[in-house]
Design a protein around this motif. Structure first.
Motif, short mmCIF file in Angstrom:
data_model
loop_
_atom_site.label_atom_id
_atom_site.label_comp_id
_atom_site.label_asym_id
_atom_site.label_seq_id
_atom_site.Cartn_x
_atom_site.Cartn_y
_atom_site.Cartn_z
N LEU A 56 0.81 -1.22 0.00
CA LEU A 56 0.00 0.00 0.00
C LEU A 56 0.84 1.28 0.00
N PRO A 57 1.92 1.36 0.80
CA PRO A 57 2.75 2.57 0.75
C PRO A 57 3.33 2.83 -0.64
N LEU A 58 3.76 1.76 -1.31
CA LEU A 58 4.31 1.92 -2.66
C LEU A 58 3.23 2.41 -3.63
N VAL A 65 3.46 5.83 -5.79
CA VAL A 65 3.31 5.79 -7.26
C VAL A 65 2.19 6.73 -7.69
N LEU A 66 1.08 6.73 -6.93
CA LEU A 66 -0.03 7.64 -7.23
C LEU A 66 0.42 9.09 -7.14
N ALA A 67 1.15 9.44 -6.09
CA ALA A 67 1.62 10.81 -5.93
C ALA A 67 2.56 11.22 -7.06
N LEU A 74 5.82 11.62 2.58
CA LEU A 74 6.53 11.69 1.30
C LEU A 74 5.58 12.02 0.15
N ALA A 75 4.38 11.45 0.17
CA ALA A 75 3.39 11.73 -0.88
C ALA A 75 3.03 13.21 -0.88
N GLY A 76 2.85 13.77 0.31
CA GLY A 76 2.53 15.19 0.40
C GLY A 76 3.67 16.07 -0.09
N LEU A 77 4.90 15.70 0.27
CA LEU A 77 6.06 16.47 -0.19
C LEU A 77 6.21 16.41 -1.71
#
Length: 238
Positions: free
Chosen positions: A25-27, A31-33, A116-119
């Motif tokens: 799920l984190p990956l 990938v989505l971000a 990380l996704a937010g950044l």
């Protein structure tokens, strides 16, 4: 804390099969971000939606469920926990060690990827990303305590946890305001709302109440797990 129990638990949780569950799920979130960033869909509204719907509402409870039930549930199911209980280690120490491992794993595999996704999407604009990271952290601690307690109290902890996270918080929370407000997700969102001025982030629970409920749930889960573990020890002795 007991270093030996923590090391054994980390080793068990980071085995090949469980590591794949923790990483999948984190990956997907990262990938989505990256995909949204590459296509120019990286404004504040989209970033808030991704971090809230995927990070806070999906990734965080599911990873906390895997970690919280995994650190002690399998040992109870196969009877290995009795070996630990025969050692001169206070039950509170065992529970706190297991809970600490669950929190570390939830932080590493849910909170950090959300950060990380937010950044990747918007950096620190409007303090949205740091706010979500902190909100996910406090929510992850509460989720971990609840799911560790469930793992000690019931052999159906995973099923109960899924029903709570996916049915109560997500499904019923979309239609019933009462159910929505009585959720760790909303309490965490209240912390996020207080830390960012981004308009897409809104909570239905006032901050003081949300903080109080997060603390109460965390302490109650920890106490229940320790109490139930004592019961297991007495039952085995009989």
């Amino acid at each position: 804390m007991n270093a030996t129990i923590a090391m054994i638990t980390f080793r068990a949780m980071l085995g090949r099969k469980r590591a794949l569950l923790l990483l999948a799920l984190p990956l997907l979130l990262l990938v989505l971000a990256i995909g949204l960033k590459a296509t120019g869909n990286d404004d504040l509204d989209i970033s808030a939606t991704v971090q809230q719907q995927f990070g806070l509402a999906t990734l965080l409870p599911l990873l906390a469920l895997i970690a919280g039930t995994g650190v002690i549930g399998p040992e109870i199911d196969d009877g290995q926990i009795m070996y630990v209980l025969t050692k001169p280690i206070p039950r509170e120490v065992i529970v706190l060690t297991k809970l600490a491992v669950a929190i570390v794993l939830t932080t590493a595999f849910a909170v950090v990827p959300t950060l990380l996704a937010g950044l990747i999407l918007t950096g620190t604009t409007a303090q949205l990303t740091p706010a979500f990271a902190l909100g996910a952290l406090v929510g992850g601690i509460a989720y971990s305590a609840v799911f560790v307690a469930l793992a000690v109290a019931s052999r159906n902890a995973v099923t109960i946890g899924l029903l709570y996270a996916l049915v109560w918080e997500t499904l019923l929370g979309s239609f019933a305001p009462g159910a929505k407000s009585a959720s760790i997700q909303q309490w965490s969102l209240s912390v996020i709302d207080a830390l960012t001025g981004a308009s897409p982030v809104k909570s239905t629970v006032d901050l003081p109440l949300a903080i109080a409920l997060l603390v109460v749930v965390t302490l109650a889960g920890t106490f229940l797990a320790a109490f139930r573990l004592r019961t297991l020890a007495v039952a085995s002795a009989d």
